[in-house]
Design an enzyme around this catalytic site. Sequence first.
Site, mmCIF file in Angstrom:
data_model
loop_
_atom_site.group_PDB
_atom_site.id
_atom_site.type_symbol
_atom_site.label_atom_id
_atom_site.label_comp_id
_atom_site.label_asym_id
_atom_site.label_seq_id
_atom_site.Cartn_x
_atom_site.Cartn_y
_atom_site.Cartn_z
ATOM 1 C CE LYS A 36 -0.207 -0.278 5.152
ATOM 2 N NZ LYS A 36 -0.623 0.621 6.152
ATOM 3 C CE1 TYR A 271 11.492 31.913 1.717
ATOM 4 C CE2 TYR A 271 10.970 29.810 2.006
ATOM 5 C CZ TYR A 271 11.272 30.717 1.191
ATOM 6 O OH TYR A 271 10.865 30.740 -0.106
HETATM 7 C C1 LIG Z 1 -3.653 -4.000 8.070
HETATM 8 C C2 LIG Z 1 -2.226 -3.869 8.064
HETATM 9 N N1 LIG Z 1 -1.512 -4.931 7.855
HETATM 10 C C3 LIG Z 1 -0.109 -4.792 7.758
HETATM 11 C C4 LIG Z 1 0.441 -3.956 7.776
HETATM 12 C C5 LIG Z 1 1.931 -3.873 7.651
HETATM 13 O O1 LIG Z 1 2.422 -3.151 8.712
HETATM 14 P P1 LIG Z 1 4.154 -3.256 9.035
HETATM 15 O O2 LIG Z 1 4.706 -2.036 8.184
HETATM 16 O O3 LIG Z 1 4.197 -2.709 10.423
HETATM 17 O O4 LIG Z 1 4.739 -4.447 8.637
HETATM 18 C C6 LIG Z 1 -0.124 -2.749 7.846
HETATM 19 C C7 LIG Z 1 0.493 -1.343 7.768
HETATM 20 O O5 LIG Z 1 0.284 -0.378 8.482
HETATM 21 C C8 LIG Z 1 -1.656 -2.666 8.032
HETATM 22 O O6 LIG Z 1 -2.225 -1.614 7.953
#
Ligand SMILES: Cc1ncc(COP(=O)(O)O)c(C=O)c1O
Length: 380
Positions: A36, A271
């Site tokens: 993601k 700035y």
């Molecule tokens: C539902 C879910 N699963 C897995 C993960 C993976 O987490 P991590 O990056 O801590 O491994 C995330 C990330 O936030 C998540 O939202």
Amino acid sequence: MTNQRALARIDLAALRANVAALRAKAPGAAFMAVVKADAYGHGMVPCARAALEAGAGWLGVATPEEALAVRAAGIGPEQARVLCWLWTPGGPWRECVEADVDVTVSAQWALAEAVAAARAAGRPARVQLKIDAGLGRNGAQPAQWPALTAAARAAEKAGLIQVTGVWAHFSCADEPGHPSIARELAVFRWAVEQAADAGLEPEVRHIANSPGTLTLPESHFDLVRPGVAMYGISPVPQVGGPADFGLRPVMTLAARLASVKSVPGGHGVSYGHHYVTPGPTTLALIPVGYGDGVPRHASGAGPVLVAGKWRTVAGRVAMDQFVVDLGGDAAAAGDEALLFGPGDRGEPTAEDWARACGTIAYEIVTRIGPRVPRVYDGCA
Ligand SMILES: Cc1ncc(COP(=O)(O)O)c(C=O)c1O
């Protein structure tokens, strides 16, 4: 580096090796590569492909749009199962069912949308049910779980859905020994048993993120779901760095100096003049700023390797640029500045930036924006 202003090098060989190291920690479990948010800023499609090459069978995304983008890139159901988990009413449920995406359901309204999408698509929706084991974000509350599993089983019997998973997400797995971990595992085990009592036979039960994968074998169940560790960042920096877990950072952020000039003492910098040169010195201009995802919180704090030494951002980070004081050391326009990387060349790491900015390394890499080109090394 090339003649580009700035670039993020993405080491796909490191990513594949990280997936292998993580799989070795959970040998009995399937592997979902969490890609993601553009693979935490590393580039969703190339990273997804590299993770699949290294043995991942699943890809995890938050939004349905991300799931559809994976499929649109040509990663088909025969190459990867895709799970997406962050839905709002009226989302592209039907498109996801048609694209063979497993959809997450945390509430009755979402089950109704999945069922309607299945009817419209003329095929069953693959549904994973999510329990809120204690995180307090998405997921059905335990009090609502029996009704949700019963309704899901009824829809399954009617041929409208297939329940492929039961899952949850930890709240504090990055704090080893935190009392919530055992509590949430107990709620999850109860939810799994309750789903079985309702007649469901999910293919995968899963709760482990990166810290769970690395530090909690009892959380592995049928599938692990790591994100940040796959990108070579330790999810528990207080316990150990990437190398302690056999991981290697995947992103290196570099820029080329846009200006190097001598200035007198007492010269204000950037700035607000929050930095004033203590004496005659050389200032180097790094042509990246918060418009590229460099946090403004790094003002006066962020570390950068320039001309063989760590320098600190002098004064404020602006939208497109910031300055470092070379203290009279020699450098020239066009020379490379390394903001972060694996550290092999003495450069800071994303974790160093996180500490300097009061955030987590997840945010440092994820916020690097589209103005910074990604260059992929180690393509298979
Ligand atoms: C539902 C879910 N699963 C897995 C993960 C993976 O987490 P991590 O990056 O801590 O491994 C995330 C990330 O936030 C998540 O939202």
